[in-house]
Design an enzyme around this catalytic site. Structure first.
Site, PDB file in Angstrom:
ATOM      1  N   LYS A 135      48.109  33.689  22.447  1.00  0.00           N
ATOM      2  CA  LYS A 135      48.544  32.840  23.554  1.00  0.00           C
ATOM      3  C   LYS A 135      47.388  31.905  23.897  1.00  0.00           C
ATOM      4  O   LYS A 135      46.407  32.304  24.525  1.00  0.00           O
ATOM      5  CB  LYS A 135      48.907  33.659  24.794  1.00  0.00           C
ATOM      6  CG  LYS A 135      49.509  32.794  25.915  1.00  0.00           C
ATOM      7  CD  LYS A 135      49.251  33.329  27.284  1.00  0.00           C
ATOM      8  CE  LYS A 135      47.880  33.038  27.812  1.00  0.00           C
ATOM      9  NZ  LYS A 135      47.582  31.566  27.983  1.00  0.00           N
ATOM     10  N   GLU A 160      35.779  39.253  26.884  1.00  0.00           N
ATOM     11  CA  GLU A 160      34.601  38.388  26.985  1.00  0.00           C
ATOM     12  C   GLU A 160      34.804  37.552  28.227  1.00  0.00           C
ATOM     13  O   GLU A 160      35.643  36.655  28.264  1.00  0.00           O
ATOM     14  CB  GLU A 160      34.464  37.533  25.719  1.00  0.00           C
ATOM     15  CG  GLU A 160      33.100  36.864  25.606  1.00  0.00           C
ATOM     16  CD  GLU A 160      33.101  35.443  26.112  1.00  0.00           C
ATOM     17  OE1 GLU A 160      32.582  35.229  27.238  1.00  0.00           O
ATOM     18  OE2 GLU A 160      33.615  34.564  25.417  1.00  0.00           O
ATOM     19  N   CYS A 208      30.824  29.690  28.905  1.00  0.00           N
ATOM     20  CA  CYS A 208      30.503  30.928  29.619  1.00  0.00           C
ATOM     21  C   CYS A 208      29.041  31.324  29.459  1.00  0.00           C
ATOM     22  O   CYS A 208      28.538  32.137  30.229  1.00  0.00           O
ATOM     23  CB  CYS A 208      31.413  32.056  29.145  1.00  0.00           C
ATOM     24  SG  CYS A 208      31.423  32.248  27.356  1.00  0.00           S
ATOM     25  N   GLU A 263      29.992  31.164  39.311  1.00  0.00           N
ATOM     26  CA  GLU A 263      29.865  30.364  38.100  1.00  0.00           C
ATOM     27  C   GLU A 263      30.486  28.987  38.347  1.00  0.00           C
ATOM     28  O   GLU A 263      31.685  28.880  38.606  1.00  0.00           O
ATOM     29  CB  GLU A 263      30.571  31.069  36.941  1.00  0.00           C
ATOM     30  CG  GLU A 263      30.387  30.419  35.597  1.00  0.00           C
ATOM     31  CD  GLU A 263      31.073  31.192  34.483  1.00  0.00           C
ATOM     32  OE1 GLU A 263      30.657  31.030  33.316  1.00  0.00           O
ATOM     33  OE2 GLU A 263      32.022  31.953  34.762  1.00  0.00           O
TER      34      GLU A 263
END
Length: 481
Positions: free
Chosen positions: A174, A250, A284, A379
């Site tokens: 997906k 992750e 990331c 973040e």
């Protein structure tokens, strides 16, 4: 090939329409890139059945035959670098030079795991009994559900799909709503490489929650792999627990970059720019907090600001562009919120700090940053770098580790003893010492985080092991006569 992809998904018997579509737009100027099939729970269930059927054949396919198909997939990816790179830049705004580099990066995983597919040889286990022999064989986990992000539309797919397919698994992907066409392009190349139907399927959706439900409810789906935010990762982890699926996550990061007084400041400044501003800060593992030893704070900030100001912000399709737009309005709003919060609390924008027309935000360096500012705890996922002073090595490590995240961290020092101490002291799964892009060593290196940054690893043998079950076989050779 781009014109052949709209309005279809790749699942079950091949290319399918679903009766619904959603629009993919270019973040640079809002133009429509294309329409793709919008899949729902019904299509998800069909994909699961097709994957289960394909898995029964694929897991028994000679590993050398699997490797040959993966090798052809790798060759096709490289052959289509220009068109696939352009499509990626259109979908999510990555500068074209980075997009083309990502295609090579994506292909490297396919190449590496094609070679690993023929090395799944198992092991002997010694026995203390003379009449027993022990073996360990490695078998594929089964059907895999992969949820991939928009910021690396092809790299995050091959990093999951290549080891899964090499192991003998069937994988259902997906892709993110912002970049589904890159994923469909990969599916087209898998088909062209001779990949059997059902082994790799790609189903875009505009409703990921409803679409994903069948995968978590069906105990025959044995593995979930996800790259994305920690918040969503927690939800998927809990859902996977109901049927005890294998899980790889992750997740988010909040990477520190420590610059010590013995560093080459000009090189350190350039390295922070490389780590921070690639993909407009939307990775990331990119630097989120720049910690600089107080004695060199002034000259480093000056060098860093100059290097940041020299970056070329603009159209991601132009080869000279170094920083493109952020991916969508939601992402831009978060960047703007973090900067405005910092400025309101006393920080100063040494460089940048403003929104440009559309979804562009100027590459920004902030000074005077304090721990209570949002940019220090969340973040940002954008082109903004706060600079924070520290006095000692011990304080630097304490500040760097003062976060629930633990994906990637960086440090610049010319002191060998300090380099070892800092590398061992940083509570992160990936550490770059005088290296702003340690993941360039991929695909043979492990990628993953500690703490709230995830579970499991991708890359190398560690990434292949995530798709394998170890089966122990004990056999008696005693003479029964």
């Amino acid at each position: 090939m781009i014109k052949e992809l709209p309005n279809q998904a790749y699942f079950a018997d091949g290319w399918q329409t679903t009766g619904k579509t959603f629009t993919v737009t270019h973040p640079g100027d809002g133009r429509v890139v294309g329409e793709v099939a919008d899949c729902g729970p019904a299509e998800a269930r069909r994909a699961i059945e097709a994957a289960l059927e394909a898995f029964e054949t694929w897991k028994r396919t000679n590993p050398y035959a699997r490797a040959e198909i993966l090798e052809r997939w790798n060759e096709l990816l490289l052959a289509h670098e220009a068109e696939l790179g352009r499509l990626m830049s259109l979908e999510m705004g990555k500068p074209i030079t980075e997009s083309r580099g990502e295609v090579k990066y994506s292909a490297s995983f396919v190449k590496w795991y094609a070679q690993e597919a023929v090395r799944l040889h198992g092991e002997r286990v010694l026995s203390r009994f003379d009449h027993k022999r022990g073996l360990v064989s490695y078998e594929p986990v089964g059907v895999v559900y992969a949820v991939t992000p928009w910021n690396f539309p092809t790299g995050m797919i091959t990093r999951k799909a290549a080891p899964a397919l090499a192991a003998g698994c069937a994988i259902i992907i997906k892709p993110a709503e912002q970049s589904p066409m890159s994923a469909l392009y990969l599916a087209r190349l898998w088909e062209e490489a001779g990949g059997p139907k059902g082994t790799l399927q790609v189903l875009p959706t505009s409703d990921p929650v409803a679409f994903s439900q069948p995968f978590f409810e069906d105990e025959r789906v044995r593995k979930v792999t996800f790259t994305g935010s920690t918040e969503v990762g927690r939800v998927l982890y809990a859902q996977a627990a109901k049927t005890l699926k294998r899980v790889s996550l992750e997740l988010g990061g909040h990477a520190p970059f420590l610059v010590f007084e013995d560093a080459d400041l000009d090189k350190a400044a350039r390295d922070v720019v490389l780590s921070k501003f690639r993909n407009a800060g939307q990775t990331c593992i990119c630097t989120n907090r720049v910690f600089v030893q107080q004695s060199v704070l002034g000259p480093f900030t000056e060098a860093f600001a100059a290097a940041t100001a020299a970056l070329r912000l603009g159209d991601p399709l132009l080869p000279e562009t170094q920083v493109g737009p952020v991916v969508d309005a939601q992402g831009l709003a978060k960047v703007k919120e973090h900067v405005e919060d910092a400025l309101a609390k006393g920080a100063k924008a040494v460089v940048g700090g403003k929104v440009r027309e559309g979804l562009y935000f100027e590459p920004t360096v902030l000074s005077g940053v304090r721990p209570d500012m949002k940019i220090m705890t969340e973040e940002t996922f954008g082109p903004v770098a706060p600079v924070i002073p520290f006095e000692s090595e011990e304080e630097a490590l304490r500040l760097a580790n003062d976060t629930p995240y633990g994906l990637a961290a960086y440090a610049w020092t010319n002191n060998l003893a300090r380099a070892w101490r800092v590398a061992e002291g940083l509570q992160y799964g990936i550490v770059g010492i005088n290296d702003p892009i340690p993941t360039a060593m991929a695909p043979q290196a492990p990628f993953g985080g500690m703490k709230n940054s995830g579970v499991g690893r991708e890359g190398g043998w560690w990434g292949l092991e995530e798709y394998l079950e170890a089966k122990f076989i004990s056999m008696s050779i005693a003479d029964g006569r």
